[in-house]
Design an enzyme around this catalytic site. Structure first.
Site, PDB file in Angstrom:
ATOM      1  N   HIS A 182       0.890  -1.357   0.225  1.00  0.00           N
ATOM      2  CA  HIS A 182       0.038  -0.066  -0.012  1.00  0.00           C
ATOM      3  C   HIS A 182       0.934   1.238   0.038  1.00  0.00           C
ATOM      4  CE1 HIS A 182      -3.255  -2.787   0.737  1.00  0.00           C
ATOM      5  NE2 HIS A 182      -3.761  -1.895   0.108  1.00  0.00           N
ATOM      6  N   ARG A 287      -9.894   4.673  -1.756  1.00  0.00           N
ATOM      7  CA  ARG A 287      -9.558   3.993  -0.498  1.00  0.00           C
ATOM      8  C   ARG A 287      -9.704   4.540   0.777  1.00  0.00           C
ATOM      9  NH1 ARG A 287      -5.335   2.460  -4.612  1.00  0.00           N
ATOM     10  NH2 ARG A 287      -5.264   0.192  -4.708  1.00  0.00           N
ATOM     11  N   ARG A 323     -15.139   3.030  -1.728  1.00  0.00           N
ATOM     12  CA  ARG A 323     -15.107   1.537  -1.165  1.00  0.00           C
ATOM     13  C   ARG A 323     -14.985   1.657   0.407  1.00  0.00           C
ATOM     14  NH1 ARG A 323      -9.566  -1.702  -2.291  1.00  0.00           N
ATOM     15  NH2 ARG A 323      -8.778  -0.433  -0.454  1.00  0.00           N
ATOM     16  N   GLU A 421     -11.557  -9.704  -5.664  1.00  0.00           N
ATOM     17  CA  GLU A 421     -10.155  -9.801  -5.257  1.00  0.00           C
ATOM     18  C   GLU A 421      -9.689 -11.106  -4.554  1.00  0.00           C
ATOM     19  OE1 GLU A 421      -9.063  -6.187  -2.866  1.00  0.00           O
ATOM     20  OE2 GLU A 421     -10.679  -6.407  -1.762  1.00  0.00           O
ATOM     21  N   ASN A 442      -4.370  -6.683  -7.475  1.00  0.00           N
ATOM     22  CA  ASN A 442      -3.254  -6.633  -6.455  1.00  0.00           C
ATOM     23  C   ASN A 442      -3.565  -7.788  -5.458  1.00  0.00           C
ATOM     24  OD1 ASN A 442      -2.484  -4.298  -7.566  1.00  0.00           O
ATOM     25  ND2 ASN A 442      -3.572  -3.023  -6.101  1.00  0.00           N
ATOM     26  N   ASP A 443      -4.698  -7.842  -4.872  1.00  0.00           N
ATOM     27  CA  ASP A 443      -4.789  -8.953  -4.055  1.00  0.00           C
ATOM     28  C   ASP A 443      -5.444 -10.130  -4.891  1.00  0.00           C
ATOM     29  OD1 ASP A 443      -4.670  -7.953  -1.334  1.00  0.00           O
ATOM     30  OD2 ASP A 443      -6.248  -6.640  -1.612  1.00  0.00           O
ATOM     31  N   ARG A 453       1.791  -9.892  -1.186  1.00  0.00           N
ATOM     32  CA  ARG A 453       1.965  -8.781  -2.101  1.00  0.00           C
ATOM     33  C   ARG A 453       3.199  -7.802  -1.483  1.00  0.00           C
ATOM     34  NH1 ARG A 453      -3.549  -5.327  -1.971  1.00  0.00           N
ATOM     35  NH2 ARG A 453      -2.332  -3.694  -2.433  1.00  0.00           N
ATOM     36  N   CYS A 489      -9.611  -2.238 -10.917  1.00  0.00           N
ATOM     37  CA  CYS A 489      -9.183  -1.184 -10.168  1.00  0.00           C
ATOM     38  C   CYS A 489      -7.500  -1.524  -9.613  1.00  0.00           C
ATOM     39  CB  CYS A 489      -9.858  -0.435  -9.192  1.00  0.00           C
ATOM     40  SG  CYS A 489     -10.584  -1.556  -7.935  1.00  0.00           S
TER      41      CYS A 489
HETATM   42  C1  PEP Z   1      -6.706  -4.537  -5.260  1.00  0.00           C
HETATM   43  O1  PEP Z   1      -6.486  -5.283  -4.308  1.00  0.00           O
HETATM   44  O2  PEP Z   1      -6.048  -4.766  -6.435  1.00  0.00           O
HETATM   45  C2  PEP Z   1      -7.000  -3.251  -4.886  1.00  0.00           C
HETATM   46  C3  PEP Z   1      -7.454  -2.438  -5.773  1.00  0.00           C
HETATM   47  O3  PEP Z   1      -7.268  -3.074  -3.535  1.00  0.00           O
HETATM   48  P1  PEP Z   1      -6.006  -2.882  -2.501  1.00  0.00           P
HETATM   49  O4  PEP Z   1      -4.832  -2.614  -3.349  1.00  0.00           O
HETATM   50  O5  PEP Z   1      -6.382  -1.495  -1.938  1.00  0.00           O
HETATM   51  O6  PEP Z   1      -5.875  -3.822  -1.334  1.00  0.00           O
HETATM   52 MG    MG Z   2      -7.362  -5.135  -2.531  1.00  0.00          MG
END
Ligand code: PEP
Ligand code: MG
Length: 531
Positions: A182, A287, A323, A421, A442-443, A453, A489
């Site tokens: 993050h 976020r 979100r 995700e 990402n997740d 990650r 996203c």
């Molecule tokens: C993701 O997981 O791709 C996402 C957009 O959420 P975050 O990166 O805030 O976990």
């Molecule tokens: Mg995420």
């Protein structure tokens, strides 16, 4: 003569930065030279006094009783001899102050985390905060005065500390972390060049350095030739950016004329300061956890409402997807998330936490329902794994709406969608009663690949594998077949190199960090569907 040295890490946020190094010591990597017990004793007392001064200054600026209460709790802990007596005893026996203090506090954190009472469990995070505050002071770091034009170096950096820096041309090099952590997401959003997974040991404050956030390199004591090459590269990138900027004000259209919606991911209204709403198709992800970070109490309904309205006002009728809180994982919120989870990314995170804390969740849902009267608002739930979780969110939204209506407070029902995700959600996507879906790559990648990650050593597994591509295509196909809106996203959406895969999978709405918009629009213009 000073010799140039290169430390190779991994690219996390693009751009070039030059400046003196500033080593942020979290206590764990401290290169402190320990003195005799008497000196160590004095050093710890001085660090505790400095931390108490920091807390007192924060209390004075807190502006409300609740925040002052939490800070006062930390101050009271500092004054509690029982908390520190083990540390001073160890110091008297020759243990360095930082080692002794960390060990004493870790033991207390473990006690609090294991408490029966939820209130005491929640206080474990306060203790961790306090521990790190004192350790930083012991290492000579003053949190309040970090410069924005240096190259900050740390083993790791929580998002809250990143946000405290007034970034202005500097960069960030971390020993740990990854491009999808993050803090890296924040760095990209703020245009701060960042490298992760670099060897950050043995560095000295003030060393002149260059940081290349694209190549993942930190160059120490650059010689004249390197400095000149760096300046050339900067000029070349500025030229490319100027070319891409030509696409910024135009809608994104593929080479065969298909419209692609390009939206932005933000962590709050500050990210919008330099962005023209006419350049994007809306906000695809807010976020909201960053509203809850680096502060001493949870934001109340009015405060949240004001922030949501500012974003909706900025968007001027374009869609804004906010979100709900995704705390947990690598985004702990003191007093809310659970300290001491054995694997926080697989723990009580996102919707799992919100459903366990309806008191906190309802405040956010009420603020969102009220904000929905001021613009094109959509509400999105993170980390949904089971259809039942989303159903329970809908019920709580109903409850919030009913209570607002009963009190005569204006509100409206926003569409309720979810992040895809967790692989379980991607595989069973048709089972979820979601008004819209947004893929969180990402997740989705970390959970599909079983690769954290924020682990720099597993960067190869963070690339979209065939399994991940198949999941993305499956969700996009579900959207096309059912007429349900599907966007993406995650950070893949802002990488021009992955654009052909995403468009090829059928996605036509992408949301990304604001600095990526121009390059993605330019790349969309080059893409053509296979005949
Ligand atoms: C993701 O997981 O791709 C996402 C957009 O959420 P975050 O990166 O805030 O976990
Ligand atoms: Mg995420």
């Amino acid at each position: 003569m000073a010799i140039e040295e290169r430390r190779q890490g991994r690219a996390a946020a693009p751009g070039l930065a030059s400046g003196p190094l500033l080593i942020l010591d979290d206590g764990a990597t401290s290169a402190r030279v320990a003195g005799a017990p008497l000196q160590e004793d004095a050093a710890l007392r001085a660090a505790m006094a400095a931390a108490a001064g920091d807390l007192a200054a924060l209390v004075a600026g807190a502006g409300d009783d609740e925040a002052a209460g939490v800070l006062a709790f930390q101050m009271a802990l500092l004054e509690d001899d029982a908390l520190t007596e083990a540390a001073f005893a160890a110091i008297a026996e020759g243990t360095p102050a930082d080692v002794a203090f960390r060990a004493a506090l870790d033991a207390q954190v473990a006690d609090y985390a294991a408490a029966e009472d939820a209130y005491f469990r929640a206080r474990a995070a306060d203790l961790e905060d306090l521990r790190d505050r004192v350790l930083r002071r012991l290492a000579g770091v003053d949190d309040r005065a970090l410069p924005g034009d240096a190259i900050l170096v740390a083993r790791d950096l929580p998002p809250s500390r990143f946000l405290a820096v007034p970034w202005s041309g500097g960069g960030l090099a971390l020993g740990r972390g990854s491009a999808t952590s993050h803090v890296a997401i924040l760095a990209r959003a703020r245009g701060v060049p960042m490298v992760v997974g670099a060897d950050v040991g043995g560095l000295l404050d003030g060393t002149p350095a260059l940081l290349d956030g694209d190549a993942g390199t930190l160059v120490l004591r650059p010689d004249a030739a390197t400095s000149a090459a760096f300046a050339d590269q900067r000029a070349e990138r500025a030229e490319r950016r100027a070319f891409e900027a030509g696409f910024l004000a135009k809608p994104a259209v593929t080479a065969d004329g298909e419209r692609v919606r390009v939206m932005v991911n933000i962590a709050g209204p500050d990210d919008l300061a330099t962005l023209d709403p006419a350049h994007v198709d809306g906000v695809g992800l807010v976020r909201t956890e960053f509203l809850f970070h680096g502060r001493d109490r949870l934001p109340d309904e009015e405060e949240q409402l004001a922030v949501y309205r500012r974003i909706l006002d900025w968007a001027g009728g374009r869609p804004v997807t906010i979100r709900t809180l995704d705390a947990g994982g690598d985004k702990p919120v003191p007093g809310l998330t659970r300290p001491g989870e054995s694997n926080p990314f697989l723990g009580v995170r996102g919707v799992r936490l919100s459903l366990r804390r309806p008191d906190v969740f309802l405040v956010q849902l009420r603020a969102l329902a009220r904000a929905a009267t001021s613009g094109n608002l959509k509400v999105m739930v993170p980390m949904v794994s089971l259809p039942e979780e989303l159903r329970r969110c809908r019920t709580l939204l109903d409850e919030a709406l009913a209570a607002l209506a009963a009190a005569g407070v204006p509100a409206a029902r926003p569409p309720l969608g979810m992040m895809v995700e967790v692989p379980a959600a991607a595989l069973a996507v048709a089972a979820f009663d979601a008004d819209f879906l947004s893929i969180g790559s990402n997740d989705l990648i970390q959970y599909t690949m079983a690769a954290s990650r924020d682990e720099p050593d597993l960067a190869d597994l963070a690339e979209p594998s065939p399994a991940v591509v198949e999941l993305i295509a499956r969700v996009a196909a579900h959207g096309a077949a059912t007429g349900r809106e599907v966007s993406l996203c995650g950070d893949l959406g802002g990488e021009p190199g992955h654009l052909p895969m995403l468009l090829g999978a059928g996605l036509r709405t992408l949301s990304m960090a604001p600095p990526a918009v121009a390059a993605i629009k330019a790349a969309v213009g080059r893409w053509k569907a296979a005949p």
